[in-house]
Design a protein around this motif. Structure first.
Motif, short mmCIF file in Angstrom:
data_model
loop_
_atom_site.label_atom_id
_atom_site.label_comp_id
_atom_site.label_asym_id
_atom_site.label_seq_id
_atom_site.Cartn_x
_atom_site.Cartn_y
_atom_site.Cartn_z
N LEU A 235 0.82 -1.21 0.00
CA LEU A 235 0.00 0.00 0.00
C LEU A 235 0.86 1.26 0.00
N SER A 236 0.28 2.31 -0.51
CA SER A 236 0.88 3.64 -0.43
C SER A 236 -0.14 4.57 0.22
N ILE A 237 0.34 5.42 1.09
CA ILE A 237 -0.53 6.41 1.74
C ILE A 237 -0.29 7.76 1.09
N ASP A 238 -1.33 8.31 0.50
CA ASP A 238 -1.25 9.64 -0.09
C ASP A 238 -1.43 10.66 1.02
N THR A 239 -0.34 11.35 1.38
CA THR A 239 -0.39 12.30 2.51
C THR A 239 -0.85 13.69 2.09
N ASN A 240 -1.26 13.85 0.85
CA ASN A 240 -1.77 15.14 0.39
C ASN A 240 -3.10 15.41 1.08
N ASN B 27 5.39 3.25 2.01
CA ASN B 27 5.95 4.15 0.99
C ASN B 27 5.80 5.62 1.35
N LEU B 28 5.87 5.91 2.63
CA LEU B 28 5.80 7.30 3.08
C LEU B 28 7.14 8.00 2.82
N THR B 29 7.07 9.25 2.41
CA THR B 29 8.29 10.05 2.24
C THR B 29 8.33 11.23 3.20
N GLU B 30 7.27 11.38 3.98
CA GLU B 30 7.21 12.46 4.96
C GLU B 30 6.27 12.06 6.09
N PHE B 31 6.33 12.80 7.18
CA PHE B 31 5.43 12.55 8.28
C PHE B 31 4.03 13.03 7.91
N PRO B 32 3.02 12.14 7.97
CA PRO B 32 1.64 12.58 7.65
C PRO B 32 1.21 13.73 8.56
N SER B 33 0.67 14.77 7.97
CA SER B 33 0.34 15.99 8.72
C SER B 33 -0.75 15.77 9.75
N PHE B 34 -1.65 14.80 9.52
CA PHE B 34 -2.76 14.62 10.46
C PHE B 34 -2.28 14.13 11.82
N LEU B 35 -1.05 13.59 11.88
CA LEU B 35 -0.54 13.09 13.16
C LEU B 35 -0.23 14.22 14.14
N ARG B 36 -0.05 15.42 13.63
CA ARG B 36 0.35 16.55 14.47
C ARG B 36 -0.63 16.80 15.62
N ASN B 37 -1.90 16.57 15.36
CA ASN B 37 -2.92 16.88 16.37
C ASN B 37 -3.49 15.64 17.05
N GLN B 38 -2.78 14.53 16.95
CA GLN B 38 -3.27 13.29 17.56
C GLN B 38 -2.81 13.24 19.03
N SER B 39 -3.46 14.01 19.87
CA SER B 39 -3.03 14.14 21.27
C SER B 39 -3.27 12.88 22.08
N GLN B 40 -4.12 11.97 21.58
CA GLN B 40 -4.42 10.75 22.33
C GLN B 40 -3.62 9.54 21.86
N ILE B 41 -2.77 9.73 20.88
CA ILE B 41 -2.06 8.59 20.30
C ILE B 41 -1.05 8.03 21.30
N TYR C 99 10.47 5.73 3.62
CA TYR C 99 11.52 6.52 2.96
C TYR C 99 11.50 7.95 3.49
N ILE C 100 11.18 8.09 4.75
CA ILE C 100 11.10 9.42 5.35
C ILE C 100 12.52 9.92 5.61
N LYS C 101 12.82 11.09 5.12
CA LYS C 101 14.17 11.63 5.28
C LYS C 101 14.11 13.00 5.93
N SER D 189 6.46 15.60 17.10
CA SER D 189 6.37 14.16 17.32
C SER D 189 6.82 13.77 18.73
N TRP D 190 7.71 14.58 19.32
CA TRP D 190 8.15 14.30 20.69
C TRP D 190 7.16 14.81 21.72
N GLN D 191 6.27 15.66 21.29
CA GLN D 191 5.39 16.34 22.24
C GLN D 191 3.96 15.84 22.22
N LEU D 192 3.73 14.72 21.55
CA LEU D 192 2.41 14.09 21.60
C LEU D 192 2.21 13.56 23.01
#
Length: 964
Positions: free
Chosen positions: A513-518, A540-554, A563-565, A572-575
């Motif tokens: 699978l590929s996740i389209d992070t657009n 096949n991710l190349t970046e951190f998905p933006s929706f994770l930024r507000n996942q305070s309960q994760i 392939y995230i570079k 990500s440290w402050q979740l």
């Protein structure tokens, strides 16, 4: 039966509240005697209760006739029955209560309240009581002896939940004998949760006085065993409930002689021995529960025709054998719970005739073969066959006919075939768990999506192919979607995930699978479902998905093997709730900003196999698993790293460029089980100041291979009594053979290769021995003298083991010389030892060993030629030679001192070691290949696996550093 605690307690409370809540009095209402009316009004005024929840007391008034009030029963103007159950009464009941002036009372029900006081002693005034129910009414403390004077009692229920609040209702000032000695008419005695604290003979003898006793319920009463066979003298007993007592005894065989027994509940009683089969065959028996008795053995009998059993529960016991075909004789069977036992064999086809089944749990057994059709069990609500070895397709089950089904769990079997789309359309189904099977084919779209109540869908670890059905993303009630470890392909857009408003767990790892992070057109990321677990490894991710930024309960985030570079984002440290983070196997190079404000709940962190550089970041004090290996970290490790990570149990810094001394604080960490600092540039001793391993040392693995460590092995290492793997290879340790470590009886792997160890290999005369030792590597040192054969004879793990039947082995040498037939690895290459091995290994083994030792030395100049020779010669001896990869080009011969020559040679041998032995000293992953006469590393096994959040079968890591 597996039931969550809170709903379970609610069910139990409702049952207990209902159990004797209703009683029947035949009488004439008539006009109540005036004083009786006044007494009832006084009672109402004295009690504290919640008016908004009351259905009885709230309606009592001085205008109407008291005999017409809710909960009041009269006979010829006298109050003979009073039911104030479930009135939310929370006080105002003591010995002065007007209740005790209603001396014509025959039945009294105060259950389901919250008095939070002791039971008043005034009950001795109510001499006419035949029914007294004080169950689950919040009474605490000592039971008054005055209850024993109620000689007309037929039913007494004083069951309690107060023990959950550590304020139990109890018999303390007198015993059970005194309580029941006058209750000769008692037929129903319910004392669940009352602290009786009596031994088997004592409480059994007390009950033998109750000749009319028909129902006995004394669950969780602190009773102890043994179960006395004399209980059979209570011939009228139909109900026996003794759950959650420490009886610790067998069940008497004569219990099968109870003529009227309908219910036998003995769960969590510490029962032992073999359960008498004949009890199952009691013709009146309808309910039997023997669950959670881990030392109780037994098997199921031939069930009688037209058996009355409705509930059969033997879960979490040692019951075994096959499920008999006569199970179909139990035509009224509703609950069948055989979870976590040792049953085996195939299921009888006759099971298909069990029409009344509502709950069936056969999980965690050894059942095999196909699952019979269940299309006649149309009332089935709960179906759990997980963790067995069932085979075949599930289309034959006709699951589409089970319209009442709420849960189906078939995970961890060998089931195959196509998944029928009709399964996903069952109207009441809330949970589907089919992971870890061999289901294949493409998932089809399905109908009735808008009516679906599906909350959990787990199809992970199968062989499903094709795209993920669009239907899945319209299951509006879905909370858990797990599709990891399949062969699914295609692209999933963020909009698909966005539609699942109730989603809490998303696992799509290790597919195609590929996740389209657009996120264009998706709406604001804050509107995404609030998830607790996101696993998108190998997507096949190349970046951190933006929706994770507000996942305070994760709590769990796995983005490994992508392939995230670039940088790890600060957010990500402050979740706040993040506990497990896996970013391994990416192309990350640094962290964006400081990590000082990392989540204090972070417990598992896996950053291995990236390109991270700079100083080593130290994270939250709660961290238990930290893997920084295979990166480019440099500089020194902070001196206080051990005290900064007091909860750490796993710490790997392997394969970096870290230097300086190994911090002393790591040795003082009393929780650390695995410490791997191999393949770095650490120098000094082990550690810098010796004798710092405390008596409380819990280390099981210590790996410092391929550093620049010097000095001796600290004597305090012997304090690590649980050590299993010790790898000191390829350093500059200058010491004698560490015989003082033979006090560590758990040691399985000892690697001293490539150091400056010297002297003789000795055994002490102490009782210590390495009887579990499997892998020993002493090569490339300066040992001398004879090999101690007596030592080798104590290495039991290198002898015949559970994996090989000695009778089937083609032994080399005589029967008297088989001490090391199952050597996993015994490598003595290029030491100064004299090769007198015949006494230990046998003549032919010595020839092979000597040949190998000589050839290792010779390989320095003629690897290729020797390989060619051995490939021809060794097959003639029924042996196999596997050529090792060519060594790197030899350096030019130098006319230097012996010291320089040794140094060059050791440097070259280090390269050889890196190729052949790097990361291979692992107890669980090294196994004897008898056909090759050598130990091999299982390529499917990972020595230091990532934590559970990453289920990747990672390839061999790429090592970017060489240490010469």
């Amino acid at each position: 039966m597996k039931t969550p605690l809170v709903p379970f307690l609610s069910i139990v409370f409702c049952y207990c509240f209902w159990k004797h809540n209703s009683f029947h009095i035949t009488g004439v209402y008539g006009q109540i005697v005036e004083d009786q009316n006044q007494l009832l009004l006084q009672l109402k005024n004295s009690l504290k209760f919640k008016h908004e929840k009351s259905r009885k007391l709230v309606s009592w008034n001085s205008i109407t006739n008291g005999c017409e009030w809710n909960g009041v029963y009269c006979d010829e103007g006298q109050v003979v029955g009073l039911d104030l159950s479930g009135e939310s009464i929370n006080g105002g009941f003591d010995n002065s209560s007007s209740l005790f002036s209603l001396q014509n009372l025959q039945t009294l029900n105060l259950s389901g309240n919250n008095f939070s006081s002791e039971i008043p002693s005034g009950f001795n005034k109510l001499k006419n009581l035949t029914y007294l129910n004080l169950s689950y009414a919040g009474f605490v403390g000592q039971i008054p002896i005055e209850i024993s004077s109620l000689t007309r009692l037929v039913t007494l229920d004083i069951s309690s939940f107060s023990f959950l609040l550590r304020q139990p209702l109890k018999l303390e000032n007198f015993d059970l004998q005194m309580l029941v000695q006058n209750l000769t008419m008692i037929g129903q005695l319910y004392m669940d949760g009352v602290s009786v604290s009596a031994q088997g003979k004592e409480w059994c003898n007390a009950l033998l006085q109750l000749h009319s006793l028909m129902e006995l319920s004394m669950s969780n009463c602190n009773l102890t065993g043994p179960l006395d066979p004399s209980l059979i003298r209570l011939g009228n007993l139909s109900v026996i409930r003794l759950d959650q007592n420490n009886l610790s005894s067998p069940v008497p065989a004569n219990f099968a002689n109870f003529p009227n027994l309908t219910t036998l509940r003995l769960s969590s009683c510490g029962l032992t021995g073999n359960f008498p089969k004949k009890i199952f065959q009691i013709s009146t028996l309808s309910d039997i529960d023997l669950s959670f008795n881990k030392d109780l053995y037994g098997s199921l009998p031939l069930f009688p025709v037209n058996g009355l059993l409705r509930t059969l529960t033997v879960s979490n016991t040692r019951f075994s054998g096959a499920l008999p075909a006569s199970i179909s004789n139990l035509t009224q069977l509703s609950i069948l719970d055989l979870n976590n036992c040792h049953f085996n064999g195939t299921l009888p086809s006759s099971m298909s005739r069990l029409r009344e089944l509502t709950y069936m749990d056969l999980s965690i057994n050894n059942f095999t073969g196909p699952i019979p059709s269940l299309n006649m069990s149309k009332n089935l609500v709960h179906l759990d066959f997980s963790h067995n070895d069932f085979t075949g397709s599930i289309t034959s089950l006709h699951l589409e006919d089970l319209r009442e089904l709420v849960l189906i769990d078939l995970q961890d079997n060998l089931l195959n075939g196509i998944l029928p789309s009709s399964l996903f359309s069952l109207p009441l189904l809330r949970s589907i768990r089919l992971s870890n099977n061999i289901f294949q084919g493409q998932l089809e779209e399905f109908s009735n999506i808008s009516f679906s109540k599906l909350e959990t869908l787990d199809l992970s670890s199968n062989s499903l192919i094709g795209p993920v059905p669009t239907s899945f993303f319209f299951l509006t009630s879905l909370k858990v979607l797990q599709l990891s470890f399949n062969k699914l392909n295609g692209t999933i857009k963020l909009d698909d995930i966005h539609r699942l408003a109730n989603l809490s767990t998303l696992a799509l790892s290790h597919n195609g699978l590929s996740i389209d992070t657009n996120d264009e057109g998706v709406g604001h990321v804050s509107s995404f479902p609030k998830m607790t677990s996101v696993e998108l490894a190998s997507c096949n991710l190349t970046e951190f998905p933006s929706f994770l930024r507000n996942q305070s309960q994760i709590t769990t985030l796995d983005l490994s093997s992508n392939y995230i570079k670039g940088s790890i984002p600060t957010w990500s440290w402050q979740l706040y709730s993040l506990a497990q983070l896996n970013l391994s196997h990416n192309l990350l190079s640094n962290s964006e900003g400081p990590v000082k404000n990392a989540s204090s709940k972070l417990s598992i962190l896996d950053l291995h196999s990236n390109q991270l550089q700079g100083k080593l970041p130290i994270f939250a004090v709660q961290a238990t698993y930290l893997d920084y290996s295979s990166n480019n970290f440099s500089f020194t490790v902070p001196a206080d790293v051990g005290s900064s990570l007091p909860s750490a149990i796993f710490l790997s810094l392997s394969d970096n460029s870290l230097g300086g001394s190994i911090p002393l604080s790591l040795c003082n960490n009393s929780n650390l089980l695995v410490l791997d600092v191999s393949y770095n540039l650490f120098n000094g001793t082990i550690p810098d100041i010796p004798d710092k391993f405390p008596v409380s040392c819990t280390l099981r693995t210590l790996d410092v291979n391929s550093n620049l460590l010097q000095g001796t092995i600290p004597k305090s290492l012997a304090n690590c009594r649980s050590l299993e793997v010790l790898d000191l290879g390829n350093n500059q340790v200058d010491d004698g053979f560490p015989y003082f470590l033979n006090t560590i009886s758990t040691l399985r792997v000892m690697v001293l290769r490539g150091n400056k160890f010297h002297g003789q290999i000795q055994c002490t005369h102490s009782n210590g021995t390495w009887h579990m030792l499997q892998i020993v590597d002493l090569a490339f040192n300066n040992f001398s003298g004879l090999l101690p054969g007596k030592c080798f004879k104590t290495w039991n793990a290198m002898m015949l083991d559970e994996y090989h039947d000695g009778s089937k082995l083609n032994h080399i040498g005589s029967q008297k010389k088989e001490y090391l037939k199952h050597v996993q690895i015994l490598d003595l290459n290029l030491t100064g030892l004299m090769y007198q091995l015949e006494w230990v290994l046998g003549l032919e083994q010595v020839r092979l060993c000597l040949l190998y030792l000589f050839l290792e030395r010779l390989k320095k100049w003629s690897n290729n030629k020797i390989d060619r020779v051995l490939l021809i010669l060794l097959p003639m001896l029924s042996l196999t030679w596997i050529p090792i990869a060519d060594d790197e080009t030899d350096e030019d011969t130098k006319e230097n001192s012996d010291k320089e020559e040794d140094y060059d040679y050791n440097a070259e041998q280090d390269n050889l070691v890196h190729q052949r032995f790097r990361g291979r000293y692992c107890v669980l992953c090294s196994k004897l290949d008898i056909s090759k006469k050598k130990a091999i590393h299982d390529p499917k096994c990972t020595c230091y696996a990532s934590p559970p959040i990453s289920k990747s079968a990672y390839p061999e890591p790429h090592y970017s550093h060489s240490h010469t």
